[in-house]
Design an enzyme around this catalytic site. Structure first.
Site, PDB file in Angstrom:
ATOM      1  N   SER A  39       0.808  -1.216   0.000  1.00  0.00           N
ATOM      2  CA  SER A  39       0.000   0.000   0.000  1.00  0.00           C
ATOM      3  C   SER A  39       0.844   1.269   0.000  1.00  0.00           C
ATOM      4  O   SER A  39       0.320   2.358  -0.184  1.00  0.00           O
ATOM      5  CB  SER A  39      -0.947   0.006   1.206  1.00  0.00           C
ATOM      6  N   LYS A  79       0.617   4.623   6.722  1.00  0.00           N
ATOM      7  CA  LYS A  79       0.049   5.434   5.634  1.00  0.00           C
ATOM      8  C   LYS A  79       0.599   6.852   5.740  1.00  0.00           C
ATOM      9  O   LYS A  79       1.184   7.237   6.748  1.00  0.00           O
ATOM     10  CB  LYS A  79      -1.495   5.494   5.748  1.00  0.00           C
TER      11      LYS A  79
END
Lengths: 429, 177
Positions: free
Chosen positions: B95, B132
């Protein structure tokens, strides 16, 4: 002025830092060999789990209350403790690390101590994710008590003065409030008052910390001795105990364990004792000490009341102080043979090394020859310790502990060593 | 003291005892059997710090580098700002590939740093750690994956989102030793 800082539910908190899914869940940490509960989260306290309770008594709560039990991971707690202590040291010029999760800090010359304590607590919370409480007072005994108040005030809002939650500075509390707080504290919660003394004090109508503080000093001294006299003086704000920044070396070394399954025969008992002796001897050499006596014991489970009871111990005096595993093994085995009786389901055994002296202070025996074992084995023993440090515990061990593979700790629920081994570090996605 | 030969102990010619340190002389107990018998008494030395270039060498020419003595680059010091508050985590998944972070990379995570808009962070989300990029706009936190195939994460009402730490570097290894 002294501060006492300690980590809230320290072991459970350490586990939660690296496993956020454990937040809000009743969590307990079990002693070596998964024997009994040694740390509880607030949720575990709320469902009535007691400190020191045997694990088998609460095991069923896994299904009824979602209880999570973990084996103690002392490598992890030790590292987190080290981080916490380094951050806590910023509070004042001197620090005494009192246990794995608490330290005293000397506040001599520190301005605005309360504000500083709050800042340190939030720094620790932010930096390593462990919440802490601080008690501040003119003596160590009062600091300990203040810490107790800070913790309780955080846990039970309303029972105490609300602004004392987290950090309680008794020096900033009015005399009336101090008396009120001391009255709320049971005498058994005062540092240095054990269970037996608390019971005897109760017989003299001394029930709260305030009662003890008001007790006449000469009377305390004549009835309870100088140690409790010191406690009374400390409660009155007269500092009798100083910081011990250099901890004294251990006076005894223990290696004891509950068995995974009951032991009835001599042979496996000897194996277990050999294993414990070997571990204790390693610790002894690490401290560069020798021991003068070996104490062994074995007993049945105090919790399984339908079994026949057995509890025996023996102390074997050594001819000359030694740190040689073979000498200690011989002594421990002699002791265990002395006390062993067949027919009992033994639940626990252990070895204590007593009468420790530093290597360079060992007194030679007047009667016995200089080295009674023929050869000095300490160099060999050190080599063995090095090999075991490099190739893993038990790579080289004494013959009698050879088959003892079953006597290592049972730690079936241990979390990974998140901060110690690269292979164990937590994952993120 | 350090240059005086102890009984069978070690001697040193160092003119600068602070560069090569020898431990205080071994305390000889009055009754030491070794000492009385004329055996060598062990001299314990501290773990020896590497001598700086400034240490005097007897004879020979002075080192031309002497005036330029400096500490070697310490990678740990470069990568870690708050040693007590820094932890290593391992990244899993793809990701964050857009930020050059790949499956298996080691992340250096500083828990003490205050997260800022644009930082790469480790957050706690539904009991798990997630890595993230953090977007902070109008009091709203958004966790933005650096991979177009993943959606942004906006905490729903009631969902707790806590920033665990700030990723200060990611370590990618190509071979060992």
């Amino acid at each position: 002025m002294f501060a006492l800082l300690d980590g809230n539910n320290f072991y459970a908190s350490c586990e939660r830092v690296f496993r956020p899914s454990l937040k809000g869940v009743p969590l307990v940490v079990l002693s070596n060999n998964d024997g009994c509960v040694i740390a509880r989260s607030e949720e575990a306290k709320a469902i009535g789990i007691k400190m020191g309770q045997p694990y088998f008594q609460v095991q069923h709560m896994h299904t009824t209350h979602g209880l999570v039990a973990l084996s103690a991971n002392f490598a992890l707690y030790g590292d987190m403790s080290d981080r916490m202590m380094s951050l806590a040291a910023g509070m004042g010029p001197e620090q005494e690390i009192y246990s794995i999760d608490e330290c005293f800090i000397g506040l001599h010359g520190v301005p605005e101590v309360t504000r500083r304590a709050h800042a340190i607590c939030s720094r620790i919370q932010r930096g390593i994710g462990i919440s802490t409480c601080v008690g501040i007072a003119p003596t160590k005994t009062l600091a300990k008590l203040a810490n107790h108040i800070a913790k309780d005030a955080e846990r039970k809002p309303g029972a105490y003065l609300p602004h004392l939650a987290g950090v309680c500075n008794l020096a900033e509390v009015s005399p009336q409030s101090l008396e009120y707080l001391l009255r709320l504290t049971a005498v058994s919660d005062v540092w240095g008052v054990g269970r037996k003394i608390a019971k005897r004090l109760t017989e003299h109508d001394i029930v709260t910390a305030l009662d003890l503080r008001r007790a006449p000093v000469p009377w305390v001294r004549s009835h309870f001795g100088v140690v409790l006299e010191r406690t009374v003086r400390e409660l009155n704000g007269i500092a009798c105990l100083q910081l011990e920044t250099q901890p004294p070396p251990k006076q005894q070394i223990a290696c004891t364990r509950s068995f995974g399954r009951p032991v009835t025969d001599l042979a496996p008992l000897l194996e277990a004792i050999s294993h414990f002796t070997q571990r204790a001897a390693e610790k002894l050499r690490m401290q560069v000490h020798r021991c003068g006596a070996v104490h062994v014991f074995a007993h049945t489970s105090p919790f399984r009341t339908d079994d026949a009871r057995f509890a025996q111990s023996a102390t074997v005096q050594l001819v000359a102080p030694s740190s040689d595993t073979t000498v200690l093994l011989a002594a421990a085995q002699r002791g265990i043979r002395q006390i062993y009786e067949p027919g009992y389901r033994l639940a626990k055994a252990g070895v204590l090394l007593l009468d420790l002296t530093p290597n360079h202070q060992v007194q030679q025996s007047l009667i016995a020859p200089e080295q009674p074992t023929g050869r000095d084995m300490s160099a060999l023993m050190e080599a063995v310790d090095h090999i075991n440090a490099r190739w893993g515990k038990g790579a080289v061990r004494a013959g009698s502990a050879l088959q003892a593979s079953g006597w290592q700790m049972r730690q079936t629920r241990m979390s990974p060593c998140y901060t110690i081994c690269l292979g164990d570090c937590p994952s993120c996605y | 003291m350090s240059s005086k030969p102890a009984a069978g102990g070690c001697t040193t010619n160092s003119a600068k005892p602070q560069a090569i340190r020898v431990a205080p002389p071994y305390t000889v107990c009055m009754y030491s059997y070794h000492f009385l018998a004329g055996h060598p008494v062990p001299a314990h030395a501290d773990p020896m710090p590497l001598p700086l270039a400034g240490a005097k060498v007897r004879g020979g020419f002075p080192s031309p580098a002497e005036d330029f003595a400096a500490k070697r680059i310490d990678l740990a010091k470069e990568l870690i700002f708050h040693p007590q508050c820094t932890f290593i985590l391992r990244l899993q998944g793809d990701s964050m590939e857009g930020a050059g972070m790949f499956d298996g990379d080691l992340l250096v995570v500083d828990k003490y740093l205050r997260p800022q808009h644009g930082d790469i962070v480790v957050a706690e989300l539904d009991g798990e750690f997630t890595c993230k990029r953090l977007h902070m706009r109008n009091d709203q936190l958004i966790l933005h994956p650096e991979n177009p195939t993943y959606p942004d994460i906006r905490p729903k009402p009631g969902q707790t989102l806590e920033i665990w730490g700030v990723v200060t570097s990611s370590i990618k290894r190509f071979r060992k030793a």
